[in-house]
Design a protein around this motif. Structure first.
Motif, PDB file in Angstrom:
ATOM      1  N   UNK A  92       0.833  -1.209   0.000  1.00 15.13           N
ATOM      2  CA  UNK A  92       0.000   0.000   0.000  1.00 15.13           C
ATOM      3  C   UNK A  92       0.866   1.257   0.000  1.00 15.13           C
ATOM      4  N   UNK A  93       1.946   1.239   0.783  1.00 16.70           N
ATOM      5  CA  UNK A  93       2.829   2.400   0.824  1.00 16.70           C
ATOM      6  C   UNK A  93       3.460   2.659  -0.538  1.00 16.70           C
ATOM      7  N   UNK A  94       3.819   1.586  -1.252  1.00 23.15           N
ATOM      8  CA  UNK A  94       4.367   1.759  -2.592  1.00 23.15           C
ATOM      9  C   UNK A  94       3.356   2.380  -3.541  1.00 23.15           C
ATOM     10  N   UNK A  95       2.099   1.934  -3.465  1.00 17.03           N
ATOM     11  CA  UNK A  95       1.052   2.530  -4.297  1.00 17.03           C
ATOM     12  C   UNK A  95       0.803   3.975  -3.893  1.00 17.03           C
ATOM     13  N   UNK A  96       0.808   4.240  -2.571  1.00 13.36           N
ATOM     14  CA  UNK A  96       0.590   5.615  -2.104  1.00 13.36           C
ATOM     15  C   UNK A  96       1.697   6.537  -2.601  1.00 13.36           C
ATOM     16  N   UNK A 253      -3.027  13.563   3.351  1.00 11.64           N
ATOM     17  CA  UNK A 253      -2.788  12.459   4.292  1.00 11.64           C
ATOM     18  C   UNK A 253      -3.096  12.949   5.697  1.00 11.64           C
ATOM     19  N   UNK A 254      -3.847  12.145   6.451  1.00  8.32           N
ATOM     20  CA  UNK A 254      -4.136  12.438   7.850  1.00  8.32           C
ATOM     21  C   UNK A 254      -3.117  11.739   8.737  1.00  8.32           C
ATOM     22  N   UNK A 345       7.469  10.274  -0.236  1.00  8.48           N
ATOM     23  CA  UNK A 345       7.843   9.220   0.705  1.00  8.48           C
ATOM     24  C   UNK A 345       7.287   9.503   2.100  1.00  8.48           C
ATOM     25  N   UNK A 346       7.283  10.766   2.504  1.00  7.92           N
ATOM     26  CA  UNK A 346       6.769  11.156   3.812  1.00  7.92           C
ATOM     27  C   UNK A 346       5.280  10.853   3.921  1.00  7.92           C
ATOM     28  N   UNK A 347       4.513  11.243   2.905  1.00 12.48           N
ATOM     29  CA  UNK A 347       3.072  11.013   2.942  1.00 12.48           C
ATOM     30  C   UNK A 347       2.745   9.528   2.819  1.00 12.48           C
ATOM     31  N   UNK A 348       3.501   8.799   1.998  1.00 12.08           N
ATOM     32  CA  UNK A 348       3.255   7.361   1.863  1.00 12.08           C
ATOM     33  C   UNK A 348       3.493   6.638   3.180  1.00 12.08           C
ATOM     34  N   UNK A 349       4.479   7.085   3.946  1.00 13.65           N
ATOM     35  CA  UNK A 349       4.762   6.450   5.236  1.00 13.65           C
ATOM     36  C   UNK A 349       3.595   6.644   6.198  1.00 13.65           C
ATOM     37  N   UNK A 350       3.068   7.861   6.270  1.00 16.17           N
ATOM     38  CA  UNK A 350       1.993   8.126   7.217  1.00 16.17           C
ATOM     39  C   UNK A 350       0.656   7.571   6.747  1.00 16.17           C
TER      40      UNK A 350
END
Length: 514
Positions: A92-96, A253-254, A345-350
């Motif tokens: 999911x993080x990769x897709x985000x 991103x929340x 990368x920051x938003x995908x992590x959260x």
């Protein structure tokens, strides 16, 4: 010590793994579980799979899951939360990352020209509901903020020895470490407004919707002052409408703060409007710049406020507004390390996190399970969950005495819909029921497109379509040993893929350098 790491359990798991590996069809089983390998709790399905000719509809082959290893079909759970399933959240993080990055640089059906559009990275925080322990570094000297070891300032230092109305000290001279469990906890639990915080969480999505509308109104008014005319576009119904010449596309991103309040990280991209194709992504008019977008963000954040509908416990409702800490940074214009790749990368992590940072992680609560987490006299998290359950009670209960509260706790969920009913449904999320990653329709590609592209790449194109008639029979691996083998094989495949990509990139770079 966790259950799976106790000596007896570990020995049983190893014995199960050895028994599975010794079976004649072990490698067939391993290949069979590949699609769900690494998943913490895969979904088990049973039924029939039919291969149908794509052109004629003729049945080519049919197979029942009874013919497969374990007599079931394994499917990854797809949970985005890293605390629930690390492997599925990794996907999911990769897709985000791709969703966010394509909105900044283009690619995957998004035109690369969007890379020249003005973009702002904004952060909207919740207001204060009472003083909490926090870590503040006045001046950073570290090379990497992600591994910050700078000396923080005292938490709540004051010259006078103040006390709250409940007799607790209103000062804290500690210099909290980043891993201090006290961070985000109120200085006084009785002074903290837990009710207001959970209500703010449930209405945060509406606050963001109004804020984006205010940003667009600000920019439309700016266009009028600059003499930039409105644009005529044709709608899907054939009607001609005159619309502002600029529009804002966002990716949001929340993030859950340690105190249990959400705040939003938002990418705002400024687009223009093409009269011939209202769906096209074109640059904004020349008179509108990234500075205007920054000004619009600050103006909207400062002016948007509203009161919630009346509640039996608070007839005047609660005030919903942003906190004082609203930040807006330009991307790719020399603002230090604020680049498209870092932001993505920051938003995908959260996007893979939720309430874990607060110390709470549970599934949806019910009248039978809520008492294990909610307590009006408990710690900070217990009081937040209790506030969600109490304020979200059905409207037929209007008394506030102890007996009525006990009746409310055992009552049905949301039997009478009202504006606060979602608080019970999302009590395990401290009131926030929105998606943790959302975007405007025109901002970027969709998760569905990425999943479909990945499935098409993996599927052999033999002119047939597989139609499944499947039913759910359970979740999770049959044994801990099966989970160990499947997860280990998946980790090895990911590592080989990572090494292969690095070697390919090295060869390409060597060729360019030569």
């Amino acid at each position: 010590m966790s259950t799976l790491h106790r000596p007896g359990v570990a020995a049983g798991r190893d014995a199960q793994a050895l028994h599975r590996a010794a079976t004649p069809d072990y490698f067939g089983w391993l290949e069979h579980t590949r699609t769900a390998g690494g998943c913490a709790r895969p979904i088990r399905l049973t039924g029939t799979m039919t291969a149908v000719d794509r052109d004629t509809g003729r049945v080519l082959a049919e197979q029942h899951t009874d013919e497969l290893p374990d007599r079931v079909l394994y499917k990854a759970c797809g949970n985005r939360r890293a605390a629930q399933c690390p492997d599925c959240s990794w996907v999911y993080a990769g897709d985000a990352f791709q969703v966010v990055r394509c909105g900044l640089t283009g690619g995957k059906t998004v035109p690369v020209s969007v890379a020249r559009h003005p973009v702002v990275f904004a952060t909207f925080t919740a207001p204060s509901f009472g003083p909490v322990h926090h870590r503040h570094v006045p001046r950073h000297t570290c090379a990497d903020r992600r591994r910050c070891d700078c000396r923080p300032a005292p938490c709540h230092a004051r010259r006078d020895a103040v006390t709250c109305p409940h007799g607790r000290p209103g000062v804290c001279f500690a210099r909290h470490d980043s891993a201090d469990p006290q961070l985000g906890r109120p200085l006084c639990l009785d002074c903290y407004d837990h009710d207001h915080q959970v209500v703010w969480n449930v209405f945060a999505g509406e606050l963001w919707r109004r804020t984006k509308q205010a940003v667009e109104r600000y920019l439309a008014a700016l266009c009028r002052r600059h003499g930039i005319p409105r644009v005529e576009v044709v709608t899907d119904s054939g009607r001609v409408r005159r619309v502002p010449p600029v529009r804002v596309s966002h990716g949001k991103v929340a993030e859950m703060q340690r105190r249990g309040a959400v705040h939003f990280h938002v990418l705002l991209r400024l687009d223009g409007v093409d009269p011939g194709d209202r769906h096209a992504l074109v640059p904004p008019p020349a008179g509108i710049t990234v500075d205007d977008l920054v000004a619009a963000v600050h103006a909207a954040a400062g002016q948007i406020t509203f009161a919630t509908p009346p509640h039996p416990d608070r007839p005047q409702g609660w005030s919903i507004a942003w906190g004082e800490q609203v930040d807006a940074r330009r991307i790719g214009t020399g603002d230090g390390d604020v680049t498209d790749a870092r932001v993505a990368a920051y938003l995908a992590k959260y996007a893979t996190k939720a309430t874990e940072v607060t110390g709470h992680c549970s599934t949806r609560l019910t009248p039978d399970t809520v008492d294990a987490y909610a307590d009006p006299e408990g710690d900070h998290l217990a009081r937040l969950i209790d506030a969600c359950w109490r304020l979200g009670r059905p409207t037929r209960h209007r008394t506030s005495d102890t007996a009525a509260q006990a009746e409310d706790r055992q009552g049905d969920l949301d039997t009478t819909p009202h504006p606060y009913a979602g608080l019970r449904r999302w009590a395990h999320m401290l009131g926030y029921g929105g998606h943790f990653l959302t975007k405007a329709r025109r901002y970027s590609v969709t998760f569905g497109l990425l999943r479909d592209t990945r499935a098409t790449y993996r599927r052999a194109d033999d002119g047939s379509v597989t139609v499944g008639t499947l039913a759910f029979v359970g979740s999770g691996w049959l044994t801990d040993g099966d989970a160990l083998l499947a997860n280990t094989a998946a980790a090895e495949r990911r590592e080989r893929s990572r090494v292969g990509r690095e070697e390919l990139a090295h060869e390409m770079w060597s060729g360019v350098a030569a």
